[in-house]
Design a protein around this motif. Sequence first.
Motif, short mmCIF file in Angstrom:
data_model
loop_
_atom_site.label_atom_id
_atom_site.label_comp_id
_atom_site.label_asym_id
_atom_site.label_seq_id
_atom_site.Cartn_x
_atom_site.Cartn_y
_atom_site.Cartn_z
N PRO A 108 -18.92 29.12 19.66
CA PRO A 108 -19.84 29.20 18.51
C PRO A 108 -20.15 30.64 18.11
N LEU A 109 -20.33 31.52 19.10
CA LEU A 109 -20.63 32.91 18.77
C LEU A 109 -19.44 33.57 18.08
N GLY A 110 -18.23 33.28 18.54
CA GLY A 110 -17.05 33.84 17.90
C GLY A 110 -16.89 33.36 16.48
N VAL A 111 -17.17 32.09 16.23
CA VAL A 111 -17.11 31.56 14.87
C VAL A 111 -18.14 32.25 13.99
N MET A 189 -18.37 23.44 -2.81
CA MET A 189 -18.83 23.17 -1.44
C MET A 189 -19.84 24.23 -1.00
N SER A 190 -20.76 23.82 -0.16
CA SER A 190 -21.75 24.75 0.39
C SER A 190 -21.12 25.59 1.50
N ASP A 191 -21.87 26.61 1.94
CA ASP A 191 -21.37 27.44 3.04
C ASP A 191 -21.12 26.60 4.29
N VAL A 194 -17.96 24.50 3.83
CA VAL A 194 -16.76 25.32 3.97
C VAL A 194 -16.49 25.64 5.43
N LEU A 195 -17.56 25.93 6.17
CA LEU A 195 -17.41 26.26 7.58
C LEU A 195 -16.89 25.07 8.38
N ILE A 200 -13.38 25.86 10.41
CA ILE A 200 -13.22 25.39 11.80
C ILE A 200 -11.94 24.57 11.98
N PRO A 201 -11.65 23.59 11.09
CA PRO A 201 -10.37 22.88 11.27
C PRO A 201 -9.15 23.79 11.17
#
Length: 284
Positions: A108-111, A189-191, A194-195, A200-201
Motif C-alpha cells: 500500500p505504501l508503494g502504491v 472516473m474519480s481518482d 482510476v487507482l 492497481i490492476p
Amino acid sequence: MTSTAEAMKPSVATPEAELPTRGRRPRLYRELGSRTYTVIAVGSMAVLLVLWWVYARYGGTNPTFLPGPDKVARRFVEYLQGDLLADAAASFNRVTIGFLLSTVMAVPLGVLLGTVRIAEAAVEPTMGFIRYMPAVAFVPLTIIWIGVGEEQKWLVIWIGTFFTQVLMVMDNVKRVRRELINVGYTLGMSDFAVLTRIVIPASSPAIWDTLRITLGWAWTWLVLAEVVAADDGLGHRVTLAQRYLQTDTIFVALIVIGLIGLAMDQVMKIVGRRVFRWAERGNG
C-alpha cells in the motif's frame, strides 16, 4: 489496391512462425517447450553437481573445508532422521511471517508513493536512505528494542525486506501507461476509481514479480535473523556447524534453504501465471 476499411483495421501481432527472419530463426524471446526447459534445467544442475564432486575429490582441497556431494548426502540423511524437519519448519515460519508483515505494509505504501507526488517527496528519500543501511547493524538494536524472542527475528527479516520492497512497488506503479490513466479521467472516473480500476490492476503483474524477488531476499536474511538466541532453525544450525567446522552440515542447511526458497518461488510463479493470464496474452 487496399480498401479504406481494410487499411483502418487494427493490426494483429504476427505469430512467431510468420515473422520476417531473412533466412534465420529468431532467438530472442523464442518460446521453449516445458519438457525441453525441464531437461535443460535438470541437466545444468547435474553438471554443477558433477563439477563439485570432481573438484572435491581431485582438486586437492581439504574435505573439512569442501566436503563432496557424497558426504553431504550422508549428512543429509542423518540430519533428516534428527531435527531437519523441525528446523526447516521453524525457518519457514519466520521467513513467511517476516515477509508477510513487510508485504502488507510495503505494497500500500508503494502504491501511494507511486501515485501521489507529495507522498513520494515526503517519504521516498527516507526510504532510499535507510535501505542502504546494512541490516546486520540493526541486530543489536532489535535485541535492545524487543528482546530475543520470535518478534526480533521477524523484525530483522522485515528490516532487510521492507524498504527496498516499497521502492520497487513504487516503480511498478509509476510504469503504468499514462494513456490508460488519461482514458479513465476522460471517461469521468474519480481518482479512487482510476487507482482501483486502472492503476492497481495494470501494475499487479509487476508487483507480483517484485514480491517473488523480495521473498528471495527474505530468505537471505534468515541466517542473520537466527544467529542470536535461536534454539532451532536452519540458520541456527549453520551457526552451530560453523563453530565446529562441520561444513557438511552447513552445505545441507544451505541446500535445504535453497530448495524451500525455489519451491516457494515456483508456487508464486504458477499462481502469477494463472491470476495474470491477461498479462501473458498481452505480451504474446
